[in-house]
Write a protein that holds these residues in place. Structure first.
Motif, mmCIF file in Angstrom:
data_model
loop_
_atom_site.group_PDB
_atom_site.id
_atom_site.type_symbol
_atom_site.label_atom_id
_atom_site.label_comp_id
_atom_site.label_asym_id
_atom_site.label_seq_id
_atom_site.Cartn_x
_atom_site.Cartn_y
_atom_site.Cartn_z
ATOM 1 N N ASP A 63 -7.085 84.674 33.074
ATOM 2 C CA ASP A 63 -6.709 83.553 32.346
ATOM 3 C C ASP A 63 -5.481 83.058 32.199
ATOM 4 O O ASP A 63 -5.140 81.892 31.780
ATOM 5 N N SER A 64 -4.464 83.879 32.940
ATOM 6 C CA SER A 64 -3.120 83.311 33.048
ATOM 7 C C SER A 64 -3.004 81.961 33.835
ATOM 8 O O SER A 64 -3.774 81.917 34.714
ATOM 9 N N VAL A 65 -2.077 81.134 33.380
ATOM 10 C CA VAL A 65 -1.900 79.545 34.104
ATOM 11 C C VAL A 65 -1.401 79.926 35.477
ATOM 12 O O VAL A 65 -1.737 79.318 36.518
ATOM 13 N N PHE A 66 -0.456 80.855 35.479
ATOM 14 C CA PHE A 66 0.340 81.126 36.605
ATOM 15 C C PHE A 66 -0.467 82.033 37.815
ATOM 16 O O PHE A 66 0.000 82.017 38.862
ATOM 17 N N ILE A 67 -1.095 82.875 37.178
ATOM 18 C CA ILE A 67 -1.786 83.963 38.309
ATOM 19 C C ILE A 67 -2.584 83.100 39.526
ATOM 20 O O ILE A 67 -2.314 83.439 40.627
ATOM 21 N N PRO A 68 -3.241 82.027 39.193
ATOM 22 C CA PRO A 68 -3.987 81.537 40.152
ATOM 23 C C PRO A 68 -2.679 80.663 41.092
ATOM 24 O O PRO A 68 -2.981 80.792 42.387
ATOM 25 N N ALA A 69 -1.651 80.272 40.695
ATOM 26 C CA ALA A 69 -0.519 79.676 41.429
ATOM 27 C C ALA A 69 0.004 80.728 42.236
ATOM 28 O O ALA A 69 0.158 80.510 43.629
ATOM 29 N N LEU A 70 0.369 81.959 41.961
ATOM 30 C CA LEU A 70 0.881 82.900 42.524
ATOM 31 C C LEU A 70 -0.034 83.575 43.499
ATOM 32 O O LEU A 70 0.412 83.476 44.717
ATOM 33 N N ALA A 71 -1.356 83.717 43.005
ATOM 34 C CA ALA A 71 -2.213 84.246 44.371
ATOM 35 C C ALA A 71 -2.506 83.275 45.403
ATOM 36 O O ALA A 71 -2.270 83.624 46.439
ATOM 37 N N VAL A 72 -2.639 81.958 44.993
ATOM 38 C CA VAL A 72 -2.682 80.910 46.118
ATOM 39 C C VAL A 72 -1.543 80.646 46.959
ATOM 40 O O VAL A 72 -1.563 80.690 48.060
ATOM 41 N N TYR A 73 -0.352 81.089 46.302
ATOM 42 C CA TYR A 73 0.962 81.104 47.305
ATOM 43 C C TYR A 73 0.773 82.423 48.274
ATOM 44 O O TYR A 73 1.058 82.148 49.301
ATOM 45 N N ALA A 74 0.377 83.506 47.862
ATOM 46 C CA ALA A 74 0.327 84.469 48.735
ATOM 47 C C ALA A 74 -0.639 84.317 49.623
ATOM 48 O O ALA A 74 -0.463 84.908 50.735
ATOM 49 N N PHE A 75 -1.955 84.075 49.157
ATOM 50 C CA PHE A 75 -3.037 84.167 50.065
ATOM 51 C C PHE A 75 -2.895 82.675 51.017
ATOM 52 O O PHE A 75 -3.427 83.127 52.299
ATOM 53 N N SER A 76 -2.273 81.741 50.711
ATOM 54 C CA SER A 76 -2.132 80.700 51.687
ATOM 55 C C SER A 76 -1.259 81.123 52.849
ATOM 56 O O SER A 76 -1.364 80.904 54.034
ATOM 57 N N PHE A 77 -0.190 81.954 52.728
ATOM 58 C CA PHE A 77 0.730 82.317 53.438
ATOM 59 C C PHE A 77 0.122 83.358 54.399
ATOM 60 O O PHE A 77 -0.002 83.082 55.684
ATOM 61 N N LEU A 78 -0.505 84.317 53.769
ATOM 62 C CA LEU A 78 -1.260 85.270 54.646
ATOM 63 C C LEU A 78 -2.389 85.026 55.674
ATOM 64 O O LEU A 78 -2.591 85.183 56.847
ATOM 65 N N GLU A 79 -3.123 83.746 55.045
ATOM 66 C CA GLU A 79 -4.274 83.315 55.622
ATOM 67 C C GLU A 79 -3.498 82.575 56.833
ATOM 68 O O GLU A 79 -4.285 82.770 57.930
ATOM 69 N N GLN A 80 -2.697 81.876 56.767
ATOM 70 C CA GLN A 80 -2.121 81.009 57.852
ATOM 71 C C GLN A 80 -1.604 82.011 58.939
ATOM 72 O O GLN A 80 -1.822 81.900 60.124
ATOM 73 N N VAL A 81 -1.154 83.307 58.596
ATOM 74 C CA VAL A 81 -0.559 84.071 59.452
ATOM 75 C C VAL A 81 -1.402 84.661 60.363
ATOM 76 O O VAL A 81 -1.471 85.002 61.568
#
Lengths: 267, 165
Positions: free
Chosen positions: B93-111
């Motif tokens: 339910d945190s507002v920032f967890i999605p943002a943090l998770a998206v940041y990490a997974f976006s980078f990881l996915e592209q690599v």
């Protein structure tokens, strides 16, 4: 229980992905869109086209309408002004389209071979590959390996075809290779895509006279790209000691971010 | 969950990604809306739904690309699965967890995609990891704040939403 089902789903979808890899590789080898892909692109193409028009129209309109005044006394004038601005924008758009189509027509008449005009309706969703989707397919006479041009120069070649849409491999794509030469000389090389906004020309003889701003055209070798088609200009020459060949960075003549209409040259 | 609405949003995002962003945004500044959506759905509904949704989104992107040869389906399936594991450890339910998770997974996915997409050949250019961390992943993370708000009512039932809060 939850974990077991969970992993089952994951494993199943993993294998489905692997299967898809196999199917795609097979299909790519035949240079045809598979039926599902073709159907999806055919359905998506008109939607993409509409979004493209809206985007281009809106971006032009916003840039002109952005500066505004706040005084209430000139509200009606503002309203009229914005109407006129919209009208002007429409006229500008039409003028721009006229100009674009006229240059395409002039260019078309210069090409000896028959050409098929097409519109770009979509681009690759990934950042790594450089392809565009055009609104003409095999039902319009398009076949694989036909070359694609704009009045600016070489765009790429057709690499996948379905009945109503086709996919063009741009010269920027890492899988693109175009036999090329300097327009004013006989220095040969091959222009490869690099994934960015520039290409690289490799296999240039170490002692070949090549310098910045030289124009690069297709050499006609390999018979896929007709000789003399403009590709780009040399932006830098890379020369290393003890290496047989030198390389050159090429800035394409075509603005790939802005291409809307192209000509497909029949073979 | 409202699968029909989610599917429409997915298609809309695909259209934005293939025909709008390339026209209005410079090359390094184009977000990956589909990844943002996959991560947000997985965070809200868990691994099972995340995996299935990631697969569907990846297959669609594979078809839209024609070059990725199923790699996107594999990568997005994995992202959906892994992002779905996150809620069991941190508050969804945190507002920032999605943002943090998206940041990490976006980078990881592209690599991961970078190393898989060129069919085992040496990639033709070095991994632009700085550009991936910023602006690419950062833009995706910023968009996650909005996307999460849009898809949340479609993914989480009002009752469930009430209980969570």
């Amino acid at each position: 229980m939850f974990v077991r089902v969970h992993w089952e789903t994951y494993v199943l979808l993993f294998f489905l992905s692997a299967f898809l890899v196999f199917v795609q590789v097979h299909v790519t080898a035949n240079q045809l869109m598979n039926p599902v892909e073709g159907a999806l692109e055919t359905v998506m193409a008109p939607i993409q086209k509409i979004f493209g028009w809206i985007t281009r129209g809106a971006s032009g309109l916003f840039s002109d309408l952005f500066p505004r005044e706040d005084s209430e006394s000139i509200e009606s004038l503002k309203a009229r002004l914005s109407l006129y601005a919209t009208e002007i924008e429409k006229l500008k758009d039409q003028g721009y389209e006229n100009e674009r189509l006229r240059s395409l027509l002039t260019f078309r008449s210069r090409i000896a071979k028959k050409t098929i005009p097409a519109e770009v309706v979509g681009r690759d969703p990934t950042r790594w590959f450089h392809t565009v989707l055009i609104d003409k397919g095999s039902s319009h006479g398009i076949t694989k390996d036909m070359i694609v041009l704009t009045p600016g120069g070489l765009v790429g070649r057709i690499f996948q075809v379905s009945p109503f849409v086709s996919r063009v491999l741009l010269i920027l794509d890492p899988d693109s290779a175009v036999p090329a030469q300097i327009a004013e000389g006989r220095t040969l090389g091959i222009v490869f895509g690099q994934g960015g906004d520039q290409c690289i020309m490799k296999y240039i003889a170490h002692d070949a006279p090549i310098k910045e701003k030289d124009t690069i055209v297709s050499s006609g070798m390999g018979e896929l790209f007709p000789k003399g088609t403009p590709i780009g200009r040399v932006s830098a020459v890379i020369k290393k000691e003890d290496v047989l060949f030198k390389m050159a960075r090429i800035r394409p003549l075509v603005d790939f971010a802005a291409i809307e209409s192209v000509l497909v040259v029949e073979r | 969950m409202k699968p029909a609405q989610l599917a429409i949003i997915l298609l809309l995002f695909l259209v934005l990604q293939t025909s709008v962003f390339p026209v209005i945004l410079p090359a390094g500044y184009r977000p990956e809306l589909i990844t943002v959506m996959v991560v947000c759905v997985a965070l809200l509904k868990g691994s099972q739904t995340g995996t299935a949704f990631g697969f569907l989104a990846g297959v669609l992107e594979d078809f839209a690309s024609g070059r990725s040869a199923g790699v996107l389906a594999f990568v997005k399936t994995s992202v959906g699965f892994l992002a779905g594991v996150v809620p069991s450890r941190v508050s969804p339910d945190s507002v920032f967890i999605p943002a943090l998770a998206v940041y990490a997974f976006s980078f990881l996915e592209q690599v991961v995609f970078y190393f898989l997409a060129f069919s085992g050949n040496v990639p033709p250019y070095p991994l632009p990891w700085k550009e991936l961390l910023y602006p690419f992943a950062a833009l995706n993370a910023a968009l996650a704040l909005v996307v999460n708000l849009v898809i949340r009512p479609l993914v989480v039932r009002p009752k469930e939403f009430f209980h969570r809060n």
